[in-house]
Design a protein around this motif. Structure first.
Motif, short mmCIF file in Angstrom:
data_model
loop_
_atom_site.label_atom_id
_atom_site.label_comp_id
_atom_site.label_asym_id
_atom_site.label_seq_id
_atom_site.Cartn_x
_atom_site.Cartn_y
_atom_site.Cartn_z
N PHE A 1 0.81 -1.22 0.00
CA PHE A 1 0.00 0.00 0.00
C PHE A 1 0.85 1.27 0.00
O PHE A 1 0.31 2.37 -0.09
N VAL A 2 2.16 1.12 0.10
CA VAL A 2 3.06 2.29 0.08
C VAL A 2 4.11 2.08 -1.01
O VAL A 2 4.96 1.19 -0.89
N ASN A 3 4.04 2.84 -2.06
CA ASN A 3 4.99 2.73 -3.18
C ASN A 3 4.93 1.39 -3.90
O ASN A 3 5.88 1.03 -4.62
N GLY A 4 3.86 0.64 -3.70
CA GLY A 4 3.74 -0.65 -4.35
C GLY A 4 4.51 -1.74 -3.64
O GLY A 4 5.23 -1.51 -2.66
N CYS A 5 4.38 -2.97 -4.14
CA CYS A 5 5.01 -4.14 -3.50
C CYS A 5 6.48 -4.20 -3.90
O CYS A 5 6.87 -4.96 -4.80
N ASP A 6 7.31 -3.43 -3.23
CA ASP A 6 8.73 -3.31 -3.63
C ASP A 6 9.69 -3.53 -2.48
O ASP A 6 10.89 -3.22 -2.60
N GLY A 7 9.20 -4.06 -1.36
CA GLY A 7 10.09 -4.34 -0.24
C GLY A 7 10.61 -3.11 0.46
O GLY A 7 11.52 -3.19 1.30
N LEU B 1 11.02 -2.90 4.31
CA LEU B 1 12.10 -3.64 4.97
C LEU B 1 13.33 -2.79 5.25
O LEU B 1 14.18 -3.16 6.06
N LEU B 2 13.43 -1.65 4.59
CA LEU B 2 14.65 -0.82 4.70
C LEU B 2 14.74 -0.14 6.06
O LEU B 2 13.77 0.42 6.56
N ASP B 3 15.92 -0.20 6.65
CA ASP B 3 16.19 0.50 7.90
C ASP B 3 16.48 1.97 7.62
O ASP B 3 16.88 2.34 6.51
N SER C 1 14.08 7.60 9.23
CA SER C 1 12.77 8.08 8.78
C SER C 1 12.18 7.14 7.72
O SER C 1 11.44 7.56 6.85
N SER C 2 12.55 5.86 7.81
CA SER C 2 12.04 4.88 6.84
C SER C 2 10.61 4.49 7.20
O SER C 2 10.08 4.87 8.25
N GLU C 3 9.97 3.74 6.31
CA GLU C 3 8.59 3.30 6.54
C GLU C 3 8.44 2.55 7.86
O GLU C 3 7.39 2.63 8.51
N LYS C 4 9.46 1.84 8.26
CA LYS C 4 9.41 1.07 9.52
C LYS C 4 9.11 1.95 10.71
O LYS C 4 8.51 1.49 11.70
N GLN D 1 10.21 6.06 2.97
CA GLN D 1 10.01 7.25 3.79
C GLN D 1 8.73 7.10 4.62
O GLN D 1 7.67 6.75 4.09
N ALA D 2 8.85 7.39 5.89
CA ALA D 2 7.71 7.28 6.79
C ALA D 2 6.54 8.15 6.34
O ALA D 2 5.37 7.78 6.50
N SER D 3 6.85 9.29 5.74
CA SER D 3 5.80 10.21 5.32
C SER D 3 4.90 9.64 4.24
O SER D 3 3.77 10.11 4.03
N ASN D 4 5.37 8.60 3.55
CA ASN D 4 4.58 8.00 2.48
C ASN D 4 3.52 7.03 2.99
O ASN D 4 2.74 6.48 2.19
N THR D 5 3.47 6.82 4.30
CA THR D 5 2.52 5.84 4.86
C THR D 5 1.17 6.48 5.21
O THR D 5 0.29 5.80 5.75
N VAL D 6 1.00 7.75 4.92
CA VAL D 6 -0.22 8.45 5.36
C VAL D 6 -1.48 7.86 4.74
O VAL D 6 -2.57 8.02 5.29
N ASN D 7 -1.35 7.21 3.60
CA ASN D 7 -2.53 6.66 2.93
C ASN D 7 -2.79 5.20 3.25
O ASN D 7 -3.65 4.56 2.62
#
Length: 349
Positions: free
Chosen positions: A94-100, A103-105, A108-111, A175-181
């Motif tokens: 749901f964030v930037n598509g299914c691209d793993g 998983l990135l550390d 300010s990553s998605e994690k 980027q954590a900011s991309n998780t808003v949706n």
């Protein structure tokens, strides 16, 4: 009327038969062509956009067995890990598509985004990646490992298997900011439908995929407002069965520890089955967004179909879940020369 058999009439008859045969052959060729096009279209739909079943058949034939073994070991050690692995795939796609990218550390990553902080199961992905790099280095993407691991986690806790199209490549940005949706725990149905539609998923996919909450837990912090002061009324959410309310309040006292975890499918929290939908019907949905699947007239008929309500065409949860997972697994995938194949899932090359 009788036509005399003259040379001229014979030629006309021969020409007519020839034309008729040509037309038949042409019609047959057209039908064959149309059938081939239809089969090609259906195959493309089944395989996804740029992914296909058996993608690593020659380059890394043991990929599925290696991932399955890593997930099996993780779930045997802790059965609750299955839900975490499944959620990783959801939150990744749901964030930037299914691209793993999940998983990135990084600081300010998605994690690091609030919806992703509670996720567990990364170690199983790392274990699978490490084993695959030893056997076929630089071949299998982390994104594909996540997709396979999600399927295998479901199977380990009672779900049925499905074929996973592969061929994704790993993203370079997280980027954590991309998780808003990401779908939220208090999203109304119309917002949930829009968020899923934005990813190419329909309302049935929504109801089906939320069924993943048949395993896993939620923290008191994301639903305790429903128990004491729903919509600033100083009353509980009316969607909660009054008989279920004391149980939830005992687990999540007013002003208590928000990190306490509660099963989203009470009574069946570690088994992949359709009891989640029965709980929704009975007013035992824990998250507000889940409970709305029953109280909203748009989604209730789909829940009823999973429950086999008389008069409605039934749906088999496990079968539909696999289909919707394949659709979700092809959201905005990177293929070909896009992205990269990471050597380590937690960092880019």
């Amino acid at each position: 009327m009788h036509i005399p058999c003259t040379k001229e009439s014979s030629n006309i008859l021969t020409y007519s038969i020839l034309c008729s045969n040509i037309m038949k052959i042409s019609f047959f060729n057209i039908m064959v062509t149309l059938m081939c096009l239809l089969l090609a279209t259906l195959t493309t739909m089944a395989q996804g956009q740029g992914t296909r079943v058996g993608f690593y058949r020659t380059t890394c034939p043991r990929v599925e067995s290696i991932v399955q073994s890593a997930v099996q070991s993780a779930v045997r050690a802790d059965r609750t890990i299955a839900a975490g692995i499944l959620r990783i795939h959801f939150h990744d796609c749901f964030v930037n598509g299914c691209d793993g990218s999940i998983l990135l550390d990084g600081s300010s990553s998605e994690k690091t985004a609030p919806p992703n902080v509670p996720l567990r199961g990364y170690e199983a992905i790392d274990a699978a990646k490490s084993q695959l790099e030893a056997v076929c280095p630089g071949v299998v993407s982390c994104a594909d490992i996540v997709a396979l691991a999600a399927r295998d986690a479901v199977v380990q806790v009672g779900g049925i298997s499905w074929q996973v199209p592969l061929g994704r490549r790993d993203g370079l940005v997280s980027q954590a900011s991309n998780t808003v949706n990401l779908p939220g725990f208090n999203d109304p149905i119309n917002v949930q439908i829009r968020k899923f539609a934005d990813k190419g998923l329909n309302t049935q996919d929504l109801v089906t995929l939320v069924g993943a909450h048949t395993i896993g837990t939620g923290g008191c912090v994301v639903f305790s407002y429903r128990l004491y002061n729903f919509n600033n009324t100083n009353q509980p959410d009316p969607d909660i069965n009054p008989a279920f309310l004391p149980q939830l309040r005992a687990l999540c006292p007013n002003g208590g520890d928000g990190s306490t975890r509660v099963g989203l499918d009470t009574g069946s929290v570690t088994s992949f089955d359709n009891s989640f939908y029965a709980n929704l019907r009975n007013g035992r949905g824990v998250l507000e967004s889940d409970a709305k699947l029953w109280s909203d007239g748009t989604t209730r008929p789909i829940v009823q179909r999973f429950l086999g309500v008389r008069g409605l065409l039934g749906l088999t949860f496990n079968v539909e879940f696999g289909r919707s997972m394949v659709k979700m697994g092809n959201i905005e995938v990177k293929t070909g020369s896009q992205g990269e194949i990471r050597r380590v899932c937690r960092s880019t090359n």
